[in-house]
Design a protein around this motif. Structure first.
Motif, PDB file in Angstrom:
ATOM      1  N   LEU A   3     -48.473  51.603 -40.181  1.00  0.00           N
ATOM      2  CA  LEU A   3     -47.183  52.283 -39.649  1.00  0.00           C
ATOM      3  C   LEU A   3     -47.033  51.791 -38.419  1.00  0.00           C
ATOM      4  N   GLU A  35     -27.378  58.077 -47.408  1.00  0.00           N
ATOM      5  CA  GLU A  35     -28.620  57.297 -47.048  1.00  0.00           C
ATOM      6  C   GLU A  35     -28.366  55.778 -47.902  1.00  0.00           C
ATOM      7  N   SER A  60     -35.808  52.873 -43.527  1.00  0.00           N
ATOM      8  CA  SER A  60     -35.235  54.120 -44.079  1.00  0.00           C
ATOM      9  C   SER A  60     -36.124  55.244 -44.109  1.00  0.00           C
ATOM     10  N   ASP A  61     -35.658  56.422 -43.917  1.00  0.00           N
ATOM     11  CA  ASP A  61     -36.494  57.682 -44.058  1.00  0.00           C
ATOM     12  C   ASP A  61     -36.318  58.143 -45.635  1.00  0.00           C
ATOM     13  N   SER A  62     -35.190  57.681 -46.320  1.00  0.00           N
ATOM     14  CA  SER A  62     -34.920  58.287 -47.583  1.00  0.00           C
ATOM     15  C   SER A  62     -36.033  57.679 -48.691  1.00  0.00           C
ATOM     16  N   MET A  63     -36.951  58.683 -49.167  1.00  0.00           N
ATOM     17  CA  MET A  63     -37.699  58.132 -50.125  1.00  0.00           C
ATOM     18  C   MET A  63     -37.175  58.115 -51.433  1.00  0.00           C
ATOM     19  N   TRP A 103     -40.223  52.200 -45.963  1.00  0.00           N
ATOM     20  CA  TRP A 103     -40.036  53.701 -45.596  1.00  0.00           C
ATOM     21  C   TRP A 103     -40.844  54.219 -44.465  1.00  0.00           C
ATOM     22  N   VAL A 104     -40.142  54.928 -43.420  1.00  0.00           N
ATOM     23  CA  VAL A 104     -40.873  55.351 -42.226  1.00  0.00           C
ATOM     24  C   VAL A 104     -40.304  56.876 -42.369  1.00  0.00           C
ATOM     25  N   PRO A 105     -41.148  57.908 -42.166  1.00  0.00           N
ATOM     26  CA  PRO A 105     -40.867  59.260 -42.027  1.00  0.00           C
ATOM     27  C   PRO A 105     -40.121  59.498 -40.674  1.00  0.00           C
ATOM     28  N   SER A 106     -38.913  59.777 -40.702  1.00  0.00           N
ATOM     29  CA  SER A 106     -37.845  60.126 -39.770  1.00  0.00           C
ATOM     30  C   SER A 106     -37.920  59.195 -38.528  1.00  0.00           C
ATOM     31  N   HIS A 107     -38.081  58.018 -39.130  1.00  0.00           N
ATOM     32  CA  HIS A 107     -37.766  56.785 -38.091  1.00  0.00           C
ATOM     33  C   HIS A 107     -38.959  56.991 -36.638  1.00  0.00           C
ATOM     34  N   ILE A 108     -40.138  57.549 -37.197  1.00  0.00           N
ATOM     35  CA  ILE A 108     -40.943  57.905 -35.874  1.00  0.00           C
ATOM     36  C   ILE A 108     -41.461  56.605 -35.354  1.00  0.00           C
TER      37      ILE A 108
END
Length: 287
Positions: A3, A35, A60-63, A103-108
């Motif tokens: 990540l 999304e 995207s943060d949309s799994m 996929w990246v959680p909340s665009h961290i």
């Protein structure tokens, strides 16, 4: 690539980007639709660039959307945007344009997310597009809301107080029977529903409807009203069945002192429904 490495790569790619494109979707659209629309427009942007032999990464943060894109299932329940994304993705692959979805959680740690949020806020007051996207979901919410108002306002309905004490759940919550998808026979659902709302074929209820002359139990000599509580907890005619029921309830609650002493409290736990149904079916068979 982990990540952190991905974040560095994307940050470097976005260093010189100072512009964004915003699109306002219909106010009835779901989060999933929003999304998916963002990913679709990202692919359209790549296609408009018209530069072949390039590699692209869509973050995207949309799994849920990404899982839908990776699935090979095809049915009528799939959002039409997923098909549109896959079609455009396939067209780009024919031009040797490689597009990866990550996929990246909340665009961290991804530079540009603040710019995207700012762009979204600037277009929030734009007029809605004329499409009827997700209108069914909106109508469903409105219907549930109207039913809730009717439920709380119609205090003159007989037995409403009893039914309310049994239900004791938000009006927009998932229906209880959704937890019993493996049970197909109708009698189970109708029996439990009658027990929940207090409309069962026992003398206590039938007498209130002037259907039978007496509310007392005709299975014993205790001179008590033939209610659900009497049948399940007190009536001596069903001692063996009651022992079987209490044994099953003991497995559910763990200790005798934790087993509720009223049917109203028993019905608040869906785990008791099958045990209660078997007891009623093997004793009074209310239907």
């Amino acid at each position: 690539m982990d990540l952190n490495q991905l974040a560095v790569t994307v940050n470097e790619a976005l260093t010189d980007i100072n512009k964004g494109v915003g699109y306002k979707i219909n106010k009835y659209a779901s989060i999933f639709t929003a999304e998916a629309t963002a990913i679709l427009f990202a692919l359209k942007h790549i296609k408009e660039k018209n530069q072949l032999d390039q590699n692209w990464i869509i973050v995207s943060d949309s799994m849920s959307v990404l899982k839908s894109l990776s699935s090979s299932k095809i049915n009528a329940n799939i959002n039409y945007l997923i098909f549109a994304i896959k079609e455009l993705w396939w067209e780009l692959s024919l031009t040797d344009t490689d597009v990866k979805f990550v996929w990246v959680p909340s665009h961290i740690g991804v530079l540009g997310n603040e710019n995207a949020d700012f762009l979204a806020r600037t277009i929030v007051n734009m007029s809605d597009p004329s499409t009827g996207t997700d209108i069914i979901s909106s109508l469903k919410k409105r219907m549930i809301g109207n039913w809730g108002k009717h439920w709380y306002c119609c205090t003159e309905i007989e037995n409403k107080a009893h039914a309310y004490s049994l239900l004791d759940v938000p009006v927009n919550s998932t229906p209880w029977f959704c937890k019993f998808k493996n049970i197909v026979h109708r009698k189970f659902y109708t029996t439990i529903t009658r027990m929940r709302i207090g409309h069962y074929c026992l003398n206590f209820h039938l007498h209130r409807k002037n259907i039978v002359p007496s509310p007392y139990c005709d299975r014993c000599q205790m001179q008590e009203a033939q209610s659900l509580d009497h049948i399940i907890f007190d009536c001596p005619s069903f001692g063996i069945q009651r022992l079987m029921l209490m044994d099953e309830l003991l497995n559910i609650y763990g200790a005798p002192n934790l087993i509720p002493s009223t049917v109203t409290d028993l019905l608040k736990e869906t785990t008791t429904y099958m045990s209660l149904y078997k007891f009623v079916h093997n004793t009074v068979n209310m239907l």
